[in-house]
Design an enzyme around this catalytic site. Structure first.
Site, PDB file in Angstrom:
ATOM      1  N   HIS A 104     -21.857 -11.266  -7.400  1.00 45.15           N
ATOM      2  CA  HIS A 104     -20.718 -10.247  -7.223  1.00 45.15           C
ATOM      3  C   HIS A 104     -19.448  -9.679  -7.918  1.00 45.15           C
ATOM      4  O   HIS A 104     -18.538  -9.508  -7.382  1.00 45.15           O
ATOM      5  CB  HIS A 104     -20.889 -10.896  -5.331  1.00 45.15           C
ATOM      6  CG  HIS A 104     -21.396 -10.927  -4.383  1.00 45.15           C
ATOM      7  ND1 HIS A 104     -21.219 -11.968  -3.574  1.00 45.15           N
ATOM      8  CD2 HIS A 104     -22.833 -10.289  -4.558  1.00 45.15           C
ATOM      9  CE1 HIS A 104     -22.392 -11.679  -2.540  1.00 45.15           C
ATOM     10  NE2 HIS A 104     -23.452 -10.876  -3.277  1.00 45.15           N
ATOM     11  N   SER A 116     -23.546 -21.171   1.698  1.00 44.85           N
ATOM     12  CA  SER A 116     -23.169 -20.126   1.758  1.00 44.85           C
ATOM     13  C   SER A 116     -24.141 -20.428   3.456  1.00 44.85           C
ATOM     14  O   SER A 116     -25.112 -20.732   3.520  1.00 44.85           O
ATOM     15  CB  SER A 116     -24.211 -19.645   0.594  1.00 44.85           C
ATOM     16  OG  SER A 116     -24.972 -17.978   1.022  1.00 44.85           O
ATOM     17  N   SER A 117     -24.063 -18.863   3.687  1.00 45.07           N
ATOM     18  CA  SER A 117     -25.043 -19.109   5.571  1.00 45.07           C
ATOM     19  C   SER A 117     -26.063 -18.406   4.817  1.00 45.07           C
ATOM     20  O   SER A 117     -27.098 -18.105   6.488  1.00 45.07           O
ATOM     21  CB  SER A 117     -23.895 -18.859   6.587  1.00 45.07           C
ATOM     22  OG  SER A 117     -23.417 -17.118   5.745  1.00 45.07           O
ATOM     23  N   GLN A 167     -22.436 -16.739  -5.310  1.00 41.80           N
ATOM     24  CA  GLN A 167     -21.816 -14.869  -4.696  1.00 41.80           C
ATOM     25  C   GLN A 167     -20.405 -15.028  -4.804  1.00 41.80           C
ATOM     26  O   GLN A 167     -19.521 -14.151  -4.080  1.00 41.80           O
ATOM     27  CB  GLN A 167     -21.572 -15.107  -3.293  1.00 41.80           C
ATOM     28  CG  GLN A 167     -23.706 -15.217  -3.383  1.00 41.80           C
ATOM     29  CD  GLN A 167     -24.041 -14.891  -1.487  1.00 41.80           C
ATOM     30  OE1 GLN A 167     -24.142 -16.950  -1.505  1.00 41.80           O
ATOM     31  NE2 GLN A 167     -24.716 -14.589  -0.995  1.00 41.80           N
ATOM     32  N   ASN A 168     -19.624 -16.055  -5.735  1.00 41.13           N
ATOM     33  CA  ASN A 168     -18.463 -15.689  -4.820  1.00 41.13           C
ATOM     34  C   ASN A 168     -17.380 -15.000  -6.899  1.00 41.13           C
ATOM     35  O   ASN A 168     -18.243 -15.486  -7.199  1.00 41.13           O
ATOM     36  CB  ASN A 168     -17.514 -17.664  -4.934  1.00 41.13           C
ATOM     37  CG  ASN A 168     -18.083 -18.430  -4.365  1.00 41.13           C
ATOM     38  OD1 ASN A 168     -18.491 -17.555  -3.216  1.00 41.13           O
ATOM     39  ND2 ASN A 168     -17.728 -19.153  -4.177  1.00 41.13           N
TER      40      ASN A 168
END
Ligand code: ADP
Length: 642
Positions: free
Chosen positions: A127, A201-202, A109-110
């Site tokens: 992303h 990651s949450s 996601q980075n």
């Protein structure tokens, strides 16, 4: 090896096993993996990027189109951070795992490109990326580096070289769709993998947060490493709190009790989302608790505050040895309000856990005032893990500081030191003959050697006793080790005219132990059996297979040990008086052997008869593995899967 709480240690070992045995492992990373590289996390309270600006507003396509100046103002420090950031050990480890065939792809996601910078090849960027910019007018794409560099330096907005319109970083902004091809690839990976490892990651943003669920639904294993629990922790095979790993490392690096405890309370407050945390140590003599360390009190405030065992929540925890979770402390009858009056911090919610080690209660770890909501069961579990480490560390530090060993050691130093001082005094006397001088120098030499041996053995034993020695276990052939030890001792045996032999039975199982440490035990015992032998004597090193254990026997035909000495033999600094003139020694060897053998779940015994000989028996737990016919042992942790 790092000093980790048993739970964390086991989780890591289990996670490693899952990775080792997977056929198609996929990694999903979030901002948390890059925070150690200096890139702020988007969501963590206080430190997050988004906490400074309203993300939906500023990092959105609308802002980019309508107020590009505002967008780029927000983007500039972020771009600078990302360009300066370097991969951290987690990125590098993933690249290495991929290289060795353990993982197939990384879904991230980075946008920081740190996976690529660390050498990872198959990276799916959900992303977008900071590597390229695209023109909002003609869709011409350029490599970002030069444009971003001049933007960072002089604030010049990046413009398309073809049509001079603004260039947009190819990162996905709010209001934009995920890149289709990356998203399809990620879904394919999630559905096709047999292990997904989520790191940092949450799992709060959909649709990415749904990827591990897709993997789980198809029967994959799930490992989660994050600094807060995610919605899927309950379904994960292993979940590891990243902060616990960090703190474990921190704890291992100091023996200073104050520094250690300060680290623990800060970690406790952080991981439980609390306003403050403290450690109260229990004093058995006064039946009181006192504040040893606290995140919200300086030493002068802390000093002098005591909490009674009866009539306080901390006291209740000590007496009952149970954790406590309270939403409103003032409503609780056990609440001891005097502390609040001194600190000025009003207590609302409270989570406290007992610090217990070796069945002894050493104190209480308390977290106060949860920032959001109530303290949960998950907070309690995390604090308990931290508490285990804290209690062991407190006990070890105390042990180390107060150890009898130190005073015994100082006592032991006196004899060689005084003989050295006498020797130098004698050397200065003019009437000494050359022969006498040579003899004195010889004595100085052997006493110095003994001091040296004493110091190393002492340190060895102190570390073993404090529990800080980690055993690096491998599976190895005991027979090979026995022959190796025989070879090492061969010269000394020949020198002393001792016949040394090894007997190892067929099909001796492999052992799972720290090879170097077991070797240290064998060498120590062999050295004694040669040292305390008679001329033309013999030493036999042999192994026997028992039901659940392997017995290794070291048997000599030496001078033997008097019966009354046998019960003291494994005590520190103990030497049989009659043997003292015969051979030099420290009296620490057998204590070290015992510590090591017991540390492996085994035991050591001795039998002896004066003038007949001595037998030492070591019992070690056995594995079911035997040495294959060709003699090769496959214990390699690496498995090329390409
Ligand atoms: P050291 O290095 O002084 O020998 P150890 O702890 O290894 O210290 O042994 C303690 C004492 O036990 C020795 O000083 C010696 O008196 C006795 N001992 C150990 N092994 C033997 C043996 N094989 N035969 C006779 N005495 C032994």
């Amino acid at each position: 090896m790092t000093f980790l709480a048993p739970q964390t240690q086991t989780s890591i070992e289990f996670a490693a096993d899952l990775i080792r045995h997977s056929k198609h492992a996929v990694i999903l990373t979030g901002a948390g993996i890059s925070t150690p590289s200096g890139i702020p996390d988007f969501r963590s309270s206080g430190t997050g990027l988004w906490s400074r600006d309203e993300p939906l507003e500023v990092a959105s396509l609308i802002t980019f189109r309508t107020k590009p100046g505002q967008f780029f103002e927000w983007f500039r420090p972020l771009a600078l951070q990302m360009y300066e950031a370097r991969p951290n050990p987690a990125h590098l480890a993933l690249a290495e795992l991929e290289q060795h065939g353990y993982i197939k792809s990384i879904i991230t996601q980075n946008v920081d490109t740190l996976h690529q910078k660390s050498g990872s090849k198959t990276v799916i960027e959900l992303h977008g990326t900071m590597q390229t910019l695209t023109c909002t007018q003609c869709y011409h794409q350029v490599q970002a580096e030069a444009y971003i560099a001049s933007f960072i330096e002089c604030g010049e907005l990046p413009r398309c070289p073809k049509c001079a319109q603004l260039l947009k970083p190819d990162v996905i902004l709010f209001g934009e769709q995920l890149p289709q091809s990356a998203w399809f690839k990620a879904q394919k990976e999630a559905r096709g993998c047999d292990l997904m490892l989520v790191i940092g990651s949450s799992l709060e943003v959909l649709p990415v947060a749904g990827l591990p669920m897709q993997a789980l639904d198809r029967g994959a294993h799930l490992i989660i490493i994050n600094n807060v629990p995610t919605y899927l922790n309950v379904r994960a095979d292993v979940s590891i709190h990243r902060r616990l790993i960090d703190i474990s490392r921190d704890l291992a690096s100091t023996l200073d009790l104050d520094i250690l405890l300060s680290r623990i309370v800060h970690a406790a407050a952080e991981i439980s989302g609390a306003e403050a945390a403290s450690i109260l140590l229990y004093d058995d003599a006064s039946r009181q608790l006192y504040f040893q360390v606290s995140t919200n009190m300086d030493e002068s405030t802390r000093r002098g505050i005591t909490v009674p065992l009866d009539g306080s929540i901390a006291g209740w925890i000590v007496t009952n040895r149970k954790p406590v979770r309270i939403t409103d402390a003032h409503e609780d009858q056990r609440f001891y309000s005097n502390v609040e009056a001194i600190t000025g911090l009003s207590t609302e919610s409270l989570l406290g856990i007992p610090l217990i080690t070796k069945n002894k209660i050493v104190g209480v770890l308390e977290a106060l005032n949860k920032h959001r909501g109530k303290f949960t069961e998950a907070d309690e579990s995390l604090l308990l893990v931290l508490g285990v480490q804290a209690a062991v560390a407190i006990e070890n530090t105390r042990l180390f500081q107060q150890s009898d060993l130190i005073s015994e050691f100082v006592h032991e130093l006196r004899t060689p030191l005084s003989s050295l001082s006498t020797a130098t005094y004698l050397l200065l006397r003019p009437e000494m003959s050359q022969d006498q001088r040579d003899q004195i120098i010889q004595n100085i030499h052997s006493e110095t050697m003994r001091l040296n041996a004493l110091a190393s053995s002492f340190l060895d034993l102190a570390r073993l006793e404090s529990g800080r020695v980690q055993y690096r276990k491998t599976i190895f052939s005991l027979a090979d080790l026995m022959y190796e030890c025989k070879d090492i001792m061969a010269t000394k045996a020949v020198e002393d005219n001792i016949h040394l032999r090894v007997e190892s039975p067929e099909g001796l199982p492999l052992v799972d132990a720290d090879r170097d440490k077991i070797k240290q035990v064998f060498l120590n015992l062999l050295s004694n059996s040669i040292k305390y032998n008679r001329p033309n004597g013999s030493v036999l090193l042999r192994a026997e297979i028992h039901d659940n254990e392997i017995m290794v026997v070291i048997q000599d035909t030496g001078i033997g040990i008097p019966e009354e000495a046998l019960p003291h033999l494994f005590q520190k600094f103990y030497r049989v008086r009659e043997h003292e003139t015969r051979a030099s020694g420290t009296g620490l060897g057998l204590s070290i052997c015992k510590q090591i053998v017991q540390g492996h779940g085994g035991r050591i015994e001795v039998k002896s008869k004066m003038s007949v000989g001595t037998v030492f028996m070591i019992y070690l737990p056995r594995t079911n593995k035997t040495v294959p016919r060709d003699g090769s042992i496959d214990i390699s942790p690496k498995r090329a899967k390409k």
